[in-house]
Design a protein around this motif. Structure first.
Motif, PDB file in Angstrom:
ATOM      1  N   VAL A 199      -2.527   5.552  15.520  1.00  0.00           N
ATOM      2  CA  VAL A 199      -1.809   4.285  15.343  1.00  0.00           C
ATOM      3  C   VAL A 199      -2.616   3.336  14.467  1.00  0.00           C
ATOM      4  O   VAL A 199      -2.059   2.660  13.575  1.00  0.00           O
ATOM      5  CB  VAL A 199      -1.490   3.651  16.713  1.00  0.00           C
ATOM      6  N   ALA A 200      -3.920   3.287  14.687  1.00  0.00           N
ATOM      7  CA  ALA A 200      -4.777   2.428  13.859  1.00  0.00           C
ATOM      8  C   ALA A 200      -4.737   2.852  12.398  1.00  0.00           C
ATOM      9  O   ALA A 200      -4.699   2.012  11.485  1.00  0.00           O
ATOM     10  CB  ALA A 200      -6.206   2.451  14.389  1.00  0.00           C
ATOM     11  N   LEU A 201      -4.732   4.166  12.144  1.00  0.00           N
ATOM     12  CA  LEU A 201      -4.613   4.661  10.776  1.00  0.00           C
ATOM     13  C   LEU A 201      -3.301   4.193  10.153  1.00  0.00           C
ATOM     14  O   LEU A 201      -3.266   3.741   8.999  1.00  0.00           O
ATOM     15  CB  LEU A 201      -4.672   6.191  10.749  1.00  0.00           C
ATOM     16  N   GLY A 202      -2.232   4.299  10.917  1.00  0.00           N
ATOM     17  CA  GLY A 202      -0.929   3.891  10.407  1.00  0.00           C
ATOM     18  C   GLY A 202      -0.851   2.410  10.130  1.00  0.00           C
ATOM     19  O   GLY A 202      -0.309   1.986   9.098  1.00  0.00           O
ATOM     20  N   GLU A 203      -1.389   1.616  11.028  1.00  0.00           N
ATOM     21  CA  GLU A 203      -1.338   0.159  10.847  1.00  0.00           C
ATOM     22  C   GLU A 203      -2.209  -0.289   9.678  1.00  0.00           C
ATOM     23  O   GLU A 203      -1.950  -1.345   9.083  1.00  0.00           O
ATOM     24  CB  GLU A 203      -1.758  -0.519  12.141  1.00  0.00           C
ATOM     25  N   ALA A 204      -3.201   0.521   9.325  1.00  0.00           N
ATOM     26  CA  ALA A 204      -4.054   0.208   8.178  1.00  0.00           C
ATOM     27  C   ALA A 204      -3.463   0.700   6.859  1.00  0.00           C
ATOM     28  O   ALA A 204      -4.058   0.521   5.800  1.00  0.00           O
ATOM     29  CB  ALA A 204      -5.435   0.821   8.376  1.00  0.00           C
ATOM     30  N   GLY A 205      -2.279   1.331   6.926  1.00  0.00           N
ATOM     31  CA  GLY A 205      -1.611   1.821   5.723  1.00  0.00           C
ATOM     32  C   GLY A 205      -2.139   3.148   5.203  1.00  0.00           C
ATOM     33  O   GLY A 205      -1.790   3.561   4.088  1.00  0.00           O
ATOM     34  N   GLU A 206      -2.953   3.833   6.007  1.00  0.00           N
ATOM     35  CA  GLU A 206      -3.582   5.057   5.525  1.00  0.00           C
ATOM     36  C   GLU A 206      -2.693   6.292   5.634  1.00  0.00           C
ATOM     37  O   GLU A 206      -3.106   7.395   5.243  1.00  0.00           O
ATOM     38  CB  GLU A 206      -4.902   5.281   6.271  1.00  0.00           C
ATOM     39  N   LEU A 207      -1.479   6.101   6.151  1.00  0.00           N
ATOM     40  CA  LEU A 207      -0.527   7.215   6.222  1.00  0.00           C
ATOM     41  C   LEU A 207       0.599   7.062   5.204  1.00  0.00           C
ATOM     42  O   LEU A 207       1.387   7.993   5.003  1.00  0.00           O
ATOM     43  CB  LEU A 207       0.081   7.306   7.632  1.00  0.00           C
ATOM     44  N   ASP A 208       0.669   5.904   4.555  1.00  0.00           N
ATOM     45  CA  ASP A 208       1.806   5.584   3.693  1.00  0.00           C
ATOM     46  C   ASP A 208       1.973   6.567   2.543  1.00  0.00           C
ATOM     47  O   ASP A 208       3.104   6.864   2.125  1.00  0.00           O
ATOM     48  CB  ASP A 208       1.654   4.175   3.117  1.00  0.00           C
ATOM     49  N   HIS A 209       0.864   7.070   2.000  1.00  0.00           N
ATOM     50  CA  HIS A 209       0.959   7.951   0.835  1.00  0.00           C
ATOM     51  C   HIS A 209       1.377   9.365   1.202  1.00  0.00           C
ATOM     52  O   HIS A 209       1.583  10.200   0.308  1.00  0.00           O
ATOM     53  CB  HIS A 209      -0.395   8.000   0.107  1.00  0.00           C
TER      54      HIS A 209
END
Length: 296
Positions: A199-209
């Motif tokens: 969840v922290a990865l997602g909230e940091a935008g690190e999954l967007d790509h």
């Protein structure tokens, strides 16, 4: 005997690295061909593998374990080859009997792989990615720490991709909503510690790509009838054709400001054009990344 020792015993000699890559390639091609049966899951295996690699790296696992988990993630749905098309592509809610068929795919996948020299790499991800901390998962009802580490990681990433991807019966949900669902189910459907990191990865935008993509920097393209079902390979460019395997529509890739777009060609695809063909360039990259970490 450890994993690397097992691989050495299987491969041995100066040809070990090339044999390893050939064996991994055979597995990933098989998984890719299974995925190709469903026009709405284009890129799913690549995305789950990439999400799983990111999560495994973030929690600090050694490179060899990260590579093993990434391979297992790519292979996790191998058993879906046994699911009938009318169930796999159903647009309505599954009946209890149909869902019972779906629930067989982890064990089917493991039986398919069990005789392969590198089966040890993917057993946990294939057999247990639908097991949950509360013991209500399938196929064995494992709970808590009994769910293998690989499966706890892949299970989160598989569910996240399912939620954020479009299906025949619904559009993919926004990343924030999917992350909130994971947060609400920590300790029940999802491993708490790993889920919090994801969840922290997602909230940091690190999954967007990765969300909505089929390869690094390559998004799914929209069919006007079916939504995001058009898959472009990294070797394709302007003037090449892509196909919707749901409605058989043909599209031509065209240059536009900021990149490529898919434009209707005004015809339907022939049976030959719709034949599945593994993306060997993408698979080769996954293999190179993983083999290097496992053998060095």
């Amino acid at each position: 005997m450890g994993l690397l020792q097992q691989l050495s015993a299987v491969l041995g000699g100066g040809q070990r690295r090339q044999h390893q890559e050939d064996l991994l390639t055979s597995l990933l091609v098989m998984a890719w061909m299974v995925e190709a049966r469903d026009p709405y899951t284009g890129g799913h295996l690549w995305r789950v593998s990439r999400f799983s690699r990111l999560l495994a790296e973030k929690i600090g696992l050694p490179a060899g374990e990260v590579a093993r988990i990434a391979i297992g993630a790519f292979l996790h749905d191998l058993g879906k080859v046994s699911i009938p098309d009318h169930i796999l592509g159903k647009k309505d809610r599954l009946t209890d009997d149909e869902f019972a068929v779906i629930k067989t795919h982890p064990e089917v996948g493991w039986r398919m792989l069990a005789g392969h020299p590198l089966a040890v790499l993917a057993e946990a991800a294939i057999r247990a990615h639908h097991e949950t901390p509360d013991g209500r998962g399938y196929p064995r009802g494992l709970a808590g720490e009994a769910v293998p580490l690989d499966a706890r990681i892949v299970g989160i990433c598989d569910a996240f991709d399912a939620m954020t991807s479009t299906r025949p019966y619904r559009r993919g949900m926004p990343i924030a909503k999917a992350l909130e669902i994971i947060r609400e189910n920590l300790g029940r459907q999802f491993d708490r510690a790993f889920g919090e990191v994801f969840v922290a990865l997602g909230e940091a935008g690190e999954l967007d790509h990765i969300v909505g993509h089929t390869d690094e920097g390559i998004p799914l393209y929209d069919c006007v009838m079916c939504g995001p079902t058009l898959v472009r390979r990294r070797t394709q460019g302007a003037g090449d054709h892509v196909y919707c395997h749901a409605c058989t529509g043909v599209y031509v890739l065209a240059e536009q400001a900021g990149g490529l777009t898919a434009v209707q060609a005004g015809r339907t695809a022939s049976p030959a054009e719709l034949e599945p063909e593994a993306d060997t360039d993408l698979i080769a990259q996954v293999v190179r990344d993983s083999a290097r970490a496992l053998l060095n």
